[in-house]
Design an enzyme around this catalytic site. Structure first.
Site, PDB file in Angstrom:
ATOM      1  N   GLU A 189     -44.652 -32.771 -75.339  1.00 35.99           N
ATOM      2  CA  GLU A 189     -45.377 -31.640 -74.740  1.00 35.99           C
ATOM      3  C   GLU A 189     -46.320 -31.052 -75.783  1.00 35.99           C
ATOM      4  O   GLU A 189     -46.381 -31.515 -76.915  1.00 35.99           O
ATOM      5  CB  GLU A 189     -44.393 -30.581 -74.220  1.00 35.99           C
TER       6      GLU A 189
ATOM      7  N   LYS B 261     -35.089 -22.236 -74.537  1.00 42.57           N
ATOM      8  CA  LYS B 261     -36.285 -21.565 -75.052  1.00 42.57           C
ATOM      9  C   LYS B 261     -35.889 -20.658 -76.219  1.00 42.57           C
ATOM     10  O   LYS B 261     -35.779 -19.441 -76.079  1.00 42.57           O
ATOM     11  CB  LYS B 261     -36.976 -20.778 -73.931  1.00 42.57           C
TER      12      LYS B 261
ATOM     13  N   LEU C 203     -39.363 -28.345 -72.813  1.00 42.04           N
ATOM     14  CA  LEU C 203     -39.032 -27.110 -72.111  1.00 42.04           C
ATOM     15  C   LEU C 203     -39.347 -27.302 -70.628  1.00 42.04           C
ATOM     16  O   LEU C 203     -40.392 -27.868 -70.284  1.00 42.04           O
ATOM     17  CB  LEU C 203     -39.848 -25.938 -72.667  1.00 42.04           C
TER      18      LEU C 203
ATOM     19  N   TYR D   2     -36.099 -16.519 -75.839  1.00 39.64           N
ATOM     20  CA  TYR D   2     -37.161 -15.642 -75.354  1.00 39.64           C
ATOM     21  C   TYR D   2     -37.722 -16.144 -74.033  1.00 39.64           C
ATOM     22  O   TYR D   2     -37.429 -17.267 -73.607  1.00 39.64           O
ATOM     23  CB  TYR D   2     -38.260 -15.478 -76.406  1.00 39.64           C
TER      24      TYR D   2
HETATM   25  N1  PDD Z   1     -44.583 -21.192 -74.200  1.00 38.83           N
HETATM   26  N2  PDD Z   1     -43.319 -26.062 -73.564  1.00 38.83           N
HETATM   27  C1  PDD Z   1     -43.131 -25.240 -74.607  1.00 38.83           C
HETATM   28  C2  PDD Z   1     -42.658 -25.815 -75.878  1.00 38.83           C
HETATM   29  C3  PDD Z   1     -43.392 -23.855 -74.489  1.00 38.83           C
HETATM   30  O1  PDD Z   1     -43.214 -23.046 -75.535  1.00 38.83           O
HETATM   31  C4  PDD Z   1     -43.880 -23.360 -73.248  1.00 38.83           C
HETATM   32  C5  PDD Z   1     -44.182 -21.899 -73.062  1.00 38.83           C
HETATM   33  C6  PDD Z   1     -44.059 -24.269 -72.178  1.00 38.83           C
HETATM   34  C7  PDD Z   1     -44.534 -23.816 -70.819  1.00 38.83           C
HETATM   35  O2  PDD Z   1     -43.542 -23.073 -70.172  1.00 38.83           O
HETATM   36  P1  PDD Z   1     -43.900 -21.951 -69.108  1.00 38.83           P
HETATM   37  O3  PDD Z   1     -44.735 -22.611 -68.078  1.00 38.83           O
HETATM   38  O4  PDD Z   1     -42.590 -21.523 -68.588  1.00 38.83           O
HETATM   39  O5  PDD Z   1     -44.660 -20.861 -69.831  1.00 38.83           O
HETATM   40  C8  PDD Z   1     -43.759 -25.606 -72.377  1.00 38.83           C
HETATM   41  C9  PDD Z   1     -44.846 -19.762 -74.092  1.00 38.83           C
HETATM   42  C10 PDD Z   1     -46.013 -19.460 -73.224  1.00 38.83           C
HETATM   43  C11 PDD Z   1     -44.982 -19.175 -75.499  1.00 38.83           C
HETATM   44  O6  PDD Z   1     -44.231 -19.610 -76.352  1.00 38.83           O
HETATM   45  O7  PDD Z   1     -45.796 -18.267 -75.722  1.00 38.83           O
END
Ligand code: PDD
Length: 281
Positions: free
Chosen positions: A176, A144, A201, A33
């Site tokens: 994270e 992801k 991620l 996703y």
């Molecule tokens: N989550 N680390 C993890 C485990 C994440 O699921 C996310 C993002 C990030 C930050 O990535 P980005 O800056 O590309 O949004 C880091 C999204 C927001 C979610 O699952 O809703």
């Protein structure tokens, strides 16, 4: 107004959306996703999110069946149909539906769904309180995927303790947050965040914020850090498409500095919003 969602080439009110019970997303969490922020009805870091989607698909032997332009059109259509001015668009792709078998099915069309979520992104953030929990996720966190039970459980441990989120820890070092990247700021005003690897991620917001921080002349060190080091930091924060730059004011019951949001986080959030407003498409 009922939310309009996208399911396999059609736009329908959410109550009418249908996916097979044999969808591998449902049976195996076999899918990936992306989440793209919407600011002023426009998409933030869109190109980067779609490039990461392509990478995630490739890593799982899936192909990207729609072009960047086609995906942009769908995102824009959902913004329009849902009159979304600030929030996020979720895009989920699974390997499709097939009789249950661990082996990947052949020649099965993928499933693709997109939906919108209204959420405040630019309002002032007082800061979140996090706790540390063991990171029990799999070894390819750079992909992801939609298998989000471990981070959901980590989030629930925090919620049950009356906190906002968890920072996950592996071999003594923070990986994270449950759905965000984690940072601290040292007494020397250096920003520390874990280096990219399969352990985390590769956040799109992380890349943009680090680029802006560097342009502002801030010093950055990409390396793992411990909870003890974080508790000694002058500031701490997270980044993601749904939080932008958000202060962390407490870690495992210890207040970070004054227990209030600090100037580095404030400046980074301000600049990220400013630049995103300019660059959003
Ligand atoms: N989550 N680390 C993890 C485990 C994440 O699921 C996310 C993002 C990030 C930050 O990535 P980005 O800056 O590309 O949004 C880091 C999204 C927001 C979610 O699952 O809703």
């Amino acid at each position: 107004m009922a939310r309009v969602v996208y399911v396999n080439d059609i736009y329908v009110p959410e109550e009418e959306a249908k996916i097979s019970i044999f969808d591998r997303g449902f049976l195996f969490a076999d899918g990936v996703y992306e989440v793209t922020a919407v600011l002023d009805r426009k998409l933030v870091d869109f190109e980067e999110h779609i490039s990461r989607l392509e990478r995630s698909l490739t890593e799982l032997d899936m192909t990207m069946t729609k072009s960047k332009d086609e995906l942009l059109k769908i995102h824009r259509e959902l913004v329009k149909k849902n009159n979304l001015s600030e929030g996020a668009i979720y895009l989920q792709v699974t390997r499709g539906s097939a009789d249950r078998d661990f082996a990947f099915p052949k020649d099965v069309p993928q499933s693709m769904i997109l939906f919108t979520q209204e959420r405040p992104l630019t309002s002032v953030k007082p800061g979140i309180r996090v706790i540390s929990v063991p990171d029990i996720r799999w070894g390819r966190r750079d992909i992801k995927t939609i298998q989000l039970l471990a981070p959901s459980m980590a989030k629930m441990i925090a919620v049950r303790e009356g906190k906002d989120d968890s920072w996950m820890v592996e071999d003594g070092y923070v990986t994270e947050g449950t759905s965000n990247n984690a940072y601290i700021v040292t007494k020397e005003s250096k920003i520390i965040t874990r280096n990219l690897s399969n352990s985390i991620l590769h956040g799109i917001t992380r890349a943009s914020v680090l680029r802006l921080a560097s342009e502002l002349g801030m010093e950055i060190e990409e390396r793992p850090f411990t909870i003890a080091e974080a508790q000694e930091a002058t500031e701490a924060f997270i980044t993601s498409a749904t939080t932008f730059v958000c202060p962390v004011v407490e870690i495992d019951g210890v207040a970070i500095s004054t227990g209030k949001s600090g100037p580095v986080v404030h400046r980074l959030n301000e600049v990220y919003i400013e630049e995103s407003r300019k660059a959003a498409i």
